[in-house]
Design a protein around this motif. Structure first.
Motif, PDB file in Angstrom:
ATOM      1  N   ARG A   1       5.415   3.928  11.898  1.00  0.00           N
ATOM      2  CA  ARG A   1       4.672   4.853  11.089  1.00  0.00           C
ATOM      3  C   ARG A   1       5.696   5.419  10.010  1.00  0.00           C
ATOM      4  NH1 ARG A   1       1.250   9.188  11.416  1.00  0.00           N
ATOM      5  NH2 ARG A   1      -0.156   7.799  12.161  1.00  0.00           N
TER       6      ARG A   1
ATOM      7  N   GLU B   1     -16.430   5.656   5.757  1.00  0.00           N
ATOM      8  CA  GLU B   1     -15.572   4.969   6.724  1.00  0.00           C
ATOM      9  C   GLU B   1     -15.804   5.815   7.910  1.00  0.00           C
ATOM     10  OE1 GLU B   1     -11.645   5.089   5.373  1.00  0.00           O
ATOM     11  OE2 GLU B   1     -11.897   6.620   4.296  1.00  0.00           O
TER      12      GLU B   1
ATOM     13  N   THR C   1      -5.648  -0.601  11.837  1.00  0.00           N
ATOM     14  CA  THR C   1      -4.603  -1.025  12.503  1.00  0.00           C
ATOM     15  C   THR C   1      -4.594  -0.462  14.034  1.00  0.00           C
ATOM     16  OG1 THR C   1      -3.442  -1.025  10.512  1.00  0.00           O
ATOM     17  CG2 THR C   1      -2.219  -1.131  12.301  1.00  0.00           C
TER      18      THR C   1
ATOM     19  N   ARG D   1       0.732  -1.187  -0.003  1.00  0.00           N
ATOM     20  CA  ARG D   1      -0.010  -0.091  -0.141  1.00  0.00           C
ATOM     21  C   ARG D   1       1.070   1.236   0.035  1.00  0.00           C
ATOM     22  NH1 ARG D   1      -4.742   0.439   4.396  1.00  0.00           N
ATOM     23  NH2 ARG D   1      -3.131   1.119   5.591  1.00  0.00           N
TER      24      ARG D   1
ATOM     25  N   TYR E   1      -5.004  14.756   5.797  1.00  0.00           N
ATOM     26  CA  TYR E   1      -5.975  14.294   6.688  1.00  0.00           C
ATOM     27  C   TYR E   1      -6.957  15.110   7.275  1.00  0.00           C
ATOM     28  CZ  TYR E   1      -5.359   8.980   6.878  1.00  0.00           C
ATOM     29  OH  TYR E   1      -5.506   7.764   6.532  1.00  0.00           O
TER      30      TYR E   1
ATOM     31  N   ALA F   1     -10.272   6.763  10.877  1.00  0.00           N
ATOM     32  CA  ALA F   1      -9.158   6.486  10.511  1.00  0.00           C
ATOM     33  C   ALA F   1      -9.414   4.578  10.520  1.00  0.00           C
ATOM     34  CB  ALA F   1      -8.149   6.553  11.858  1.00  0.00           C
TER      35      ALA F   1
ATOM     36  N   LYS G   1      -3.086   6.782   0.537  1.00  0.00           N
ATOM     37  CA  LYS G   1      -2.906   7.317   1.990  1.00  0.00           C
ATOM     38  C   LYS G   1      -2.067   8.223   2.013  1.00  0.00           C
ATOM     39  CE  LYS G   1      -2.569   4.776   6.639  1.00  0.00           C
ATOM     40  NZ  LYS G   1      -3.483   5.619   7.320  1.00  0.00           N
TER      41      LYS G   1
ATOM     42  N   TYR H   1       3.894   0.456  17.778  1.00  0.00           N
ATOM     43  CA  TYR H   1       3.217   1.075  16.303  1.00  0.00           C
ATOM     44  C   TYR H   1       4.038   1.274  15.586  1.00  0.00           C
ATOM     45  CZ  TYR H   1       0.576   4.534  13.894  1.00  0.00           C
ATOM     46  OH  TYR H   1       0.014   5.012  12.662  1.00  0.00           O
TER      47      TYR H   1
ATOM     48  N   GLY I   1      -8.530  -1.067   3.552  1.00  0.00           N
ATOM     49  CA  GLY I   1      -7.817  -0.969   4.872  1.00  0.00           C
ATOM     50  C   GLY I   1      -7.469  -2.584   5.139  1.00  0.00           C
ATOM     51  N   ILE I   2      -6.156  -2.790   5.445  1.00  0.00           N
ATOM     52  CA  ILE I   2      -5.616  -4.201   5.665  1.00  0.00           C
ATOM     53  C   ILE I   2      -6.510  -4.779   6.781  1.00  0.00           C
ATOM     54  CG2 ILE I   2      -3.473  -5.161   6.360  1.00  0.00           C
ATOM     55  CD1 ILE I   2      -2.137  -2.739   4.690  1.00  0.00           C
ATOM     56  N   THR I   3      -6.779  -4.288   7.915  1.00  0.00           N
ATOM     57  CA  THR I   3      -7.828  -4.946   8.799  1.00  0.00           C
ATOM     58  C   THR I   3      -8.976  -5.444   8.060  1.00  0.00           C
ATOM     59  OG1 THR I   3      -6.797  -3.092  10.136  1.00  0.00           O
ATOM     60  CG2 THR I   3      -8.224  -4.634  11.422  1.00  0.00           C
TER      61      THR I   3
HETATM   62  N1  PXG Z   1      -9.622   4.402   6.792  1.00  0.00           N
HETATM   63  C1  PXG Z   1      -8.679   5.331   7.156  1.00  0.00           C
HETATM   64  C2  PXG Z   1      -9.099   6.769   6.723  1.00  0.00           C
HETATM   65  C3  PXG Z   1      -7.279   5.169   7.719  1.00  0.00           C
HETATM   66  O1  PXG Z   1      -6.491   6.234   7.959  1.00  0.00           O
HETATM   67  C4  PXG Z   1      -8.122   2.967   7.791  1.00  0.00           C
HETATM   68  C5  PXG Z   1      -9.210   3.099   7.263  1.00  0.00           C
HETATM   69  C6  PXG Z   1      -7.937   1.390   8.282  1.00  0.00           C
HETATM   70  O2  PXG Z   1      -6.872   0.867   7.370  1.00  0.00           O
HETATM   71  P1  PXG Z   1      -6.111  -0.431   7.926  1.00  0.00           P
HETATM   72  O3  PXG Z   1      -4.964  -0.794   6.918  1.00  0.00           O
HETATM   73  O4  PXG Z   1      -5.206   0.308   9.301  1.00  0.00           O
HETATM   74  O5  PXG Z   1      -6.924  -1.406   8.562  1.00  0.00           O
HETATM   75  C7  PXG Z   1      -7.080   3.870   8.014  1.00  0.00           C
HETATM   76  C8  PXG Z   1      -5.908   3.467   8.773  1.00  0.00           C
HETATM   77  C9  PXG Z   1      -3.448   6.785  13.310  1.00  0.00           C
HETATM   78  C10 PXG Z   1      -3.626   5.553  12.541  1.00  0.00           C
HETATM   79  O6  PXG Z   1      -2.309   6.979  13.638  1.00  0.00           O
HETATM   80  C11 PXG Z   1      -4.305   5.843  11.219  1.00  0.00           C
HETATM   81  C12 PXG Z   1      -4.622   4.441  10.361  1.00  0.00           C
HETATM   82  C13 PXG Z   1      -3.949   3.551  10.877  1.00  0.00           C
HETATM   83  C14 PXG Z   1      -3.006   3.246  12.010  1.00  0.00           C
HETATM   84  C15 PXG Z   1      -2.953   4.537  12.780  1.00  0.00           C
HETATM   85  O7  PXG Z   1      -4.261   7.723  13.430  1.00  0.00           O
HETATM   86  N2  PXG Z   1      -4.978   4.459   9.338  1.00  0.00           N
END
Ligand code: PXG
Length: 298
Positions: free
Chosen positions: A88, A184, A247, A50, A155, A187, A151, A86, A209-211
Motif C-alpha cells: 500500500r 462499481e 487487486t 495510476r 473513500y 473496492a 484513487k 499486499y 481497475g488494473i484487474t
Molecule cells: N474500484 C475501486 C473503488 C477500488 O478502490 C478497484 C475498483 C479495483 O481496481 P484494481 O486496480 O485493484 O483492479 C479498486 C481497488 C483495499 C483495497 O485495501 C482497495 C483496492 C485495491 C486493493 C485493496 O480495500 N481498490
C-alpha cells in the motif's frame, strides 16, 4: 513489519504521521493497492502509472521520481523478506495546519509504503460459493465532482456503501452512479455476463481497475466479446453471471443481489474460467516485477 516512511524503514509501532498531515485532516492524498505473488509484484508498472496519474489529478507532486518510488516499494518488500504480500503506497499533501489551503503544507508530501503478508480477501469458500450483495443507496461520486477515476484517500462514499452491506448482512455492496447506472463495487469493478457476452461500465464512472483491464484482455484471449457500456439495475438482476474484479478480491462471483438469484445461484462457468486464467498469470515474470535480483528479470 517495517514500514517505509519518508525515506526511512521504521518498525510499524513507530510508523506515525503528524495530526496536522493533510492526508488525515482532509483525506488530501492518494494511494495504491498492489499485490505481490511468489516474489513478483503483479503489474507494478501499471500501478505506478495510476499512482502518478492520481497525483496529477489532485495536483500533488510526488517527491520521488518514479524509479525511486518503484525501488522504495521493492525495498520495503525486501526489508520484510516478503514474497506474497499486499503493498500500500500512500502519498499525502504532507504536514500543514488547520485550514484546507494546500499551501499550508510547506514541507514535502508524506510518502508511506505499508506491506502486509496477505493471501486473499475473502475466505476460499466464498470464492467457490459466490457472494451475496446488495445495491447500495449511497451513490458513487459523479465525475463532475471528485472523479472516481482518481484513487484518492477519500473513500467515505464507498465506506458508506460497505456499511449498508454490513447492516443488511450482505458480503458486498454494489454502487450506482447518480443516473442510476451501475458504477462499481466498493473496492472492485463489476462485470455481468448475458448470453455469453461480458458487459462492464465505462471507466468514467469508476476506477480504471488494473484487474478490470487484465480481465478484458483475458476474456478476449478466450474469445469472449466484452462491451464497455452503461447498464442499469434491471440488467444486473437479470444477468446470467455477475462478478467483481480487484487487486484484493481478484475475480469473485456474485450469486445473489437484493434477494434475487443470479443465474443458477452458483458461480457461472465464464466467471470461474476467467478466475482461473487470472490466477494462472499471477506470480510469473511475464506479468510481474521481480522483488529479488536472483529471480529471472522481466
Ligand atoms: N474500484 C475501486 C473503488 C477500488 O478502490 C478497484 C475498483 C479495483 O481496481 P484494481 O486496480 O485493484 O483492479 C479498486 C481497488 C483495499 C483495497 O485495501 C482497495 C483496492 C485495491 C486493493 C485493496 O480495500 N481498490
Amino acid at each position: 513489519m517495517k514500514i517505509y516512511l519518508d525515506g526511512k524503514f521504521v518498525p510499524e509501532e513507530e510508523a506515525k504521521v503528524s495530526v496536522f498531515d493533510h492526508g488525515l485532516l482532509y483525506g488530501d492524498g492518494i494511494f495504491e493497492g498492489i499485490r505481490a505473488y511468489n516474489g513478483y509484484v503483479f503489474k507494478l508498472e501499471e500501478h505506478l502509472d495510476r499512482l502518478y496519474d492520481s497525483a496529477k489529478g489532485i495536483r500533488l507532486e510526488i517527491p520521488l521520481p518514479r524509479e525511486e518510488m518503484k525501488e522504495a516499494i521493492l525495498e520495503t518488500l525486501r526489508v520484510n523478506q516478503l514474497k506474497t504480500s499486499y503493498v500500500r503506497p500512500i502519498v499525502t499533501r504532507g504536514v500543514g495546519d488547520l485550514g484546507i489551503d494546500p499551501r499550508k503544507c510547506k514541507g514535502r508530501p508524506t510518502v508511506i509504503v505499508i506491506v502486509r503478508e496477505w493471501k486473499s480477501l475473502y475466505p476460499e469458500e466464498l470464492y467457490q460459493k459466490g457472494l451475496r450483495a446488495i445495491v447500495a443507496a449511497s451513490r458513487a461520486r459523479p465525475p463532475e465532482s471528485l472523479s472516481p477515476s482518481i484513487k484518492t484517500l477519500n473513500y467515505l462514499t464507498n465506506i458508506m456503501a460497505k456499511i449498508e452491506a454490513n447492516v443488511w448482512g450482505a458480503d458486498e455492496a454494489i454502487m450506482l452512479d447518480v443516473h442510476g447506472n451501475i458504477a462499481e463495487g466498493t473496492a472492485d469493478n463489476l462485470f455481468i455476463v448475458k448470453h455469453g457476452v461480458l458487459h462492464t461500465p465505462p471507466v468514467i464512472a469508476n476506477l480504471p481497475g488494473i484487474t478490470r483491464a487484465t480481465i478484458i484482455e483475458l476474456a478476449h484471449d478466450a474469445d469472449y466479446e466484452v462491451r464497455e457500456e452503461h447498464f442499469g439495475i434491471a440488467q444486473l438482476y437479470m444477468a446470467d453471471e455477475v462478478f467483481l474484479t480487484g487487486t484484493a478480491a481478484e475475480v469473485v462471483p456474485i450469486i445473489e443481489i437484493d434477494g434475487r438469484t443470479i443465474g443458477a445461484s452458483r458461480p457461472g462457468h465464464i466467471t470461474m474460467e476467467l478466475r482461473k486464467r487470472y490466477k494462472d498469470i499471477t506470480g510469473i515474470p511475464e506479468t510481474g516485477t521481480p522483488i529479488y535480483s536472483l529471480q529471472k528479470v522481466k
